[in-house]
Design a protein around this motif. Sequence first.
Motif, PDB file in Angstrom:
ATOM      1  N   LEU A 109     -13.913  74.423  46.356  1.00 12.69           N
ATOM      2  CA  LEU A 109     -12.531  74.616  45.935  1.00 12.69           C
ATOM      3  C   LEU A 109     -12.316  76.037  45.441  1.00 12.69           C
ATOM      4  O   LEU A 109     -13.146  76.592  44.739  1.00 12.69           O
ATOM      5  CB  LEU A 109     -12.167  73.622  44.818  1.00 12.69           C
ATOM      6  N   GLU A 110     -11.158  76.602  45.843  1.00 15.11           N
ATOM      7  CA  GLU A 110     -10.838  77.938  45.375  1.00 15.11           C
ATOM      8  C   GLU A 110     -10.353  77.861  43.937  1.00 15.11           C
ATOM      9  O   GLU A 110      -9.667  76.915  43.543  1.00 15.11           O
ATOM     10  CB  GLU A 110      -9.734  78.546  46.240  1.00 15.11           C
ATOM     11  N   MET A 111     -10.687  78.865  43.194  1.00 16.43           N
ATOM     12  CA  MET A 111     -10.237  78.920  41.799  1.00 16.43           C
ATOM     13  C   MET A 111      -8.770  79.311  41.775  1.00 16.43           C
ATOM     14  O   MET A 111      -8.339  80.189  42.514  1.00 16.43           O
ATOM     15  CB  MET A 111     -11.062  79.944  41.006  1.00 16.43           C
ATOM     16  N   PHE A 112      -7.989  78.644  40.962  1.00 12.07           N
ATOM     17  CA  PHE A 112      -6.569  78.937  40.821  1.00 12.07           C
ATOM     18  C   PHE A 112      -6.304  79.278  39.368  1.00 12.07           C
ATOM     19  O   PHE A 112      -6.615  78.498  38.474  1.00 12.07           O
ATOM     20  CB  PHE A 112      -5.733  77.720  41.251  1.00 12.07           C
ATOM     21  N   GLN A 113      -5.755  80.432  39.155  1.00  8.73           N
ATOM     22  CA  GLN A 113      -5.455  80.891  37.801  1.00  8.73           C
ATOM     23  C   GLN A 113      -3.997  80.610  37.477  1.00  8.73           C
ATOM     24  O   GLN A 113      -3.134  80.728  38.342  1.00  8.73           O
ATOM     25  CB  GLN A 113      -5.717  82.407  37.682  1.00  8.73           C
ATOM     26  N   VAL A 114      -3.713  80.242  36.257  1.00  4.43           N
ATOM     27  CA  VAL A 114      -2.342  80.008  35.822  1.00  4.43           C
ATOM     28  C   VAL A 114      -1.559  81.312  35.993  1.00  4.43           C
ATOM     29  O   VAL A 114      -2.006  82.379  35.587  1.00  4.43           O
ATOM     30  CB  VAL A 114      -2.296  79.528  34.349  1.00  4.43           C
ATOM     31  N   GLY A 115      -0.399  81.214  36.638  1.00  8.06           N
ATOM     32  CA  GLY A 115       0.439  82.387  36.863  1.00  8.06           C
ATOM     33  C   GLY A 115       0.242  83.014  38.223  1.00  8.06           C
ATOM     34  O   GLY A 115       1.044  83.830  38.651  1.00  8.06           O
ATOM     35  N   SER A 116      -0.820  82.621  38.959  1.00  7.94           N
ATOM     36  CA  SER A 116      -1.025  83.199  40.288  1.00  7.94           C
ATOM     37  C   SER A 116      -0.243  82.380  41.314  1.00  7.94           C
ATOM     38  O   SER A 116       0.156  81.247  41.060  1.00  7.94           O
ATOM     39  CB  SER A 116      -2.506  83.232  40.638  1.00  7.94           C
ATOM     40  N   LYS A 117      -0.017  82.965  42.472  1.00  3.99           N
ATOM     41  CA  LYS A 117       0.757  82.301  43.519  1.00  3.99           C
ATOM     42  C   LYS A 117      -0.181  81.672  44.541  1.00  3.99           C
ATOM     43  O   LYS A 117      -1.243  82.212  44.834  1.00  3.99           O
ATOM     44  CB  LYS A 117       1.670  83.307  44.231  1.00  3.99           C
ATOM     45  N   ALA A 118       0.251  80.541  45.078  1.00  2.00           N
ATOM     46  CA  ALA A 118      -0.526  79.882  46.122  1.00  2.00           C
ATOM     47  C   ALA A 118      -0.371  80.664  47.414  1.00  2.00           C
ATOM     48  O   ALA A 118       0.648  81.301  47.645  1.00  2.00           O
ATOM     49  CB  ALA A 118      -0.040  78.448  46.308  1.00  2.00           C
TER      50      ALA A 118
END
Length: 198
Positions: free
Chosen positions: A53-62
């Motif tokens: 799974l790719e890491m997703f940071q709060v505030g970043s766009k998909a």
Amino acid sequence: MSRRRLNDEEVALWKKVAETAERLHPERPRAELPKPKPKPMKKPKAHHSPADLEMFQVGSKAGSTGAGHSLAPSIREGLRRDPVQMDAKQYGKMKRGKLVPEGRIDLHGMTMDKAHPALIGFVQRAHAQGKRLVLVITGKGKHRDEGGPIPVRYGVLKHNVPQWLKMAPLNHIVMQVQEAHISHGGSGAYYVYLRRSR
């Protein structure tokens, strides 16, 4: 209606009852009770490791796939799927921009509530005058997102004009709709080929 199968507890209970009963015909062989069918095995769910799974940071766009929010085919694809109703030779000339439109309307910048009646009136007048090919300019639309919860479709008139042309009262006079050649506006305009007026 299908018969319900006995579960394991019911089969065991039946065997206990059958053992206590006396047989009416002792010379006949004892029939075996059907065994319950095993339950189908469920497929195990695929487990993803954290590395998959790719890491997703709060505030970043998909990531964008380029398809936007619409599940419907693109306008160009939808028009391409429409069967050719007009003469194939004329259709080929029209697609290549070799036919000159006999009239045009520019809906660019209009709201939907103004553009729809303007389009209906224009097409009906052109048909009454015996015109066969007209150009409807919609513009390509603007990329604007007001940040609301519902996505705004890019190019509202560009998407709605082909649908309006296929609906009453225009559907019986419009023979073909095709995205215009680059010389007549390209993807910001449509050729509308009309039926002969009677």
